[in-house]
Design a protein around this motif. Structure first.
Motif, short mmCIF file in Angstrom:
data_model
loop_
_atom_site.label_atom_id
_atom_site.label_comp_id
_atom_site.label_asym_id
_atom_site.label_seq_id
_atom_site.Cartn_x
_atom_site.Cartn_y
_atom_site.Cartn_z
N LYS A 147 0.82 -1.22 0.00
CA LYS A 147 0.00 0.00 0.00
C LYS A 147 0.85 1.26 0.00
O LYS A 147 0.40 2.30 -0.51
CB LYS A 147 -0.96 0.00 1.19
CG LYS A 147 -0.32 0.10 2.56
CD LYS A 147 -1.39 0.15 3.65
CE LYS A 147 -0.78 0.34 5.04
NZ LYS A 147 -1.82 0.46 6.08
N THR A 148 2.07 1.21 0.53
CA THR A 148 2.91 2.40 0.47
C THR A 148 3.40 2.65 -0.96
O THR A 148 3.60 3.80 -1.36
CB THR A 148 4.10 2.29 1.42
OG1 THR A 148 4.77 1.03 1.21
CG2 THR A 148 3.67 2.40 2.87
N TYR A 149 3.59 1.57 -1.72
CA TYR A 149 4.00 1.73 -3.12
C TYR A 149 2.93 2.48 -3.91
O TYR A 149 3.23 3.47 -4.59
CB TYR A 149 4.27 0.37 -3.75
CG TYR A 149 4.53 0.43 -5.24
CD1 TYR A 149 5.66 1.05 -5.75
CD2 TYR A 149 3.61 -0.12 -6.15
CE1 TYR A 149 5.89 1.12 -7.12
CE2 TYR A 149 3.84 -0.06 -7.52
CZ TYR A 149 4.99 0.56 -8.00
OH TYR A 149 5.21 0.63 -9.36
N THR A 150 1.69 2.02 -3.83
CA THR A 150 0.65 2.67 -4.62
C THR A 150 0.36 4.08 -4.11
O THR A 150 -0.01 4.96 -4.89
CB THR A 150 -0.63 1.82 -4.64
OG1 THR A 150 -1.01 1.49 -3.30
CG2 THR A 150 -0.42 0.53 -5.44
N ALA A 151 0.54 4.30 -2.81
CA ALA A 151 0.37 5.66 -2.29
C ALA A 151 1.44 6.59 -2.86
O ALA A 151 1.18 7.76 -3.18
CB ALA A 151 0.41 5.66 -0.76
N GLU A 152 2.66 6.09 -2.99
CA GLU A 152 3.72 6.88 -3.64
C GLU A 152 3.35 7.20 -5.08
O GLU A 152 3.54 8.34 -5.55
CB GLU A 152 5.05 6.13 -3.59
CG GLU A 152 5.67 6.07 -2.21
CD GLU A 152 6.91 5.17 -2.16
OE1 GLU A 152 7.66 5.28 -1.18
OE2 GLU A 152 7.12 4.36 -3.10
N LEU A 153 2.83 6.21 -5.81
CA LEU A 153 2.43 6.44 -7.19
C LEU A 153 1.39 7.56 -7.28
O LEU A 153 1.52 8.48 -8.10
CB LEU A 153 1.84 5.16 -7.80
CG LEU A 153 2.72 3.94 -7.97
CD1 LEU A 153 1.93 2.82 -8.66
CD2 LEU A 153 3.98 4.24 -8.76
#
Length: 343
Positions: A147-153
């Protein structure tokens, strides 16, 4: 890991809320006012793939040259590049890697505008940078980032589009399109096909992931998740690079996950897929494109810029299911920690 994956639609909604959208707009307006001549990203691991997505956005949407810094050039070799006209962006879930902080410190000393994109607004990375964006993903339980990856995106997308607008705000059409993302993500996560594919790859010795343009960071992140959680050697290639030699290793025993959307990047994969067919490769297509005869992890069709926020979701599900099928613990990959400190 399953709980983290399921929280992503709510994470999108939170980041798009007035509070966080306004904060990102202020940062975007400050960047636009400085008018940087080029953009340099610095990141590690999963965040490196988000940074690569940011580089594509910067070049395509802002028309600015963009690339990823080599932290070791500064931390190990003592280089001090002239970044006085650059926007230097550190992307890190934890904000705790010393080498990324050192890159931002050196960049700021040289006159660059520095920005931290992180899930830890009080981290050293965030306090070192002149500007900071909180991705607001909340506590991530699993070691493998999802979820941190997609939040960064999403944060990078909102930031770049705000810079492009000039005043930091998003055009009304953009806001409406992004408002649909939480529901589309929730729908994508209900598809059972990803979990059903896991037994097919239980005994795979290696796997290839591929995509072009905005899809290439997705291919790289999918490969990393498979390696982290299932210890399955995974090689990620852009569709173009795959044709420059690595195609020769594909065959019926080497599964290929091809990220294929409906935009220019996806259409360009029309040259790659037939070549994989000639090799009789075991291909699974991920995305909105419908390919005759191919197994498909279907994703709703959206603008190609937004597709990475959806395409990665079934691949995260696949990584989780495959790890469990192979008897591994995806919540505690061996040898990994949530924060990896490098210099």
């Amino acid at each position: 890991m399953a709980a983290d994956i399921d929280e992503q639609p709510a994470g999108y909604e939170r980041l798009l809320s007035t509070e966080h959208a306004t904060a990102i707009a202020r940062v975007a307006a400050a960047v636009a006012e400085r008018r940087p001549r080029h953009v340099v990203f610095t990141a590690r691991g999963t965040s490196d793939h988000a940074a690569l997505y940011g580089a594509y956005l910067s070049e395509i949407r802002l028309g600015l040259p963009a690339g990823l810094a080599s932290p070791s050039a500064i931390t190990l070799f003592g280089a001090r590049p002239d970044l006085s006209e650059a926007l230097v962006v550190g992307v890190s879930q934890s904000g705790g890697s010393p080498d990324l902080t050192e890159v931002l410190r050196a960049a700021r000393d040289s006159g660059a505008l520095t920005l931290a994109v992180t899930n830890a607004p009080d981290s050293q990375l965030a306090t070192t940078a002149e500007l900071s964006v909180d991705i607001a993903a909340g506590h991530e339980r699993a070691v493998a980032a999802t979820k941190t990856y997609t939040a960064e995106l999403l944060a990078l997308l909102m930031l770049v589009e705000g810079i492009r607008a000039g005043d930091g705000g998003l055009p009304a059409e953009e806001r409406r399109a992004l408002a649909d993302l939480p529901e589309l993500a929730a729908r994508t996560l209900t598809d059972p096909v990803a979990a059903q594919l896991a037994p097919r790859y239980r005994f795979a010795a290696q796997i290839v992931t591929t995509g072009r343009g905005y899809a290439y960071p997705t291919a790289r992140e999918a490969a990393l998740k498979l390696m982290e959680t299932s210890y399955l050697p995974a090689l990620a290639f852009s569709g173009a690079d795959l044709l420059h030699g690595p195609l020769a290793m594909t065959d019926p025993d080497v599964p290929v996950l091809a990220v294929v959307g409906s935009g220019p990047g996806g259409r360009s994969m029309g040259e790659v897929l037939p070549r994989l067919g000639e090799r009789r490769a075991d291909v699974v297509v991920v995305g909105s494109a419908e390919i005759d005869g191919a197994t498909r992890l279907a994703v709703p069709e959206v603008d190609e810029r937004y597709a990475p926020l959806l395409d990665i979701l079934p691949l995260q599900r696949l990584a989780l299911a495959l790890a469990l099928t192979r008897g591994e613990d995806p919540d505690a990959p061996r040898g990994l920690k949530k924060v990896t400190a490098t210099m």
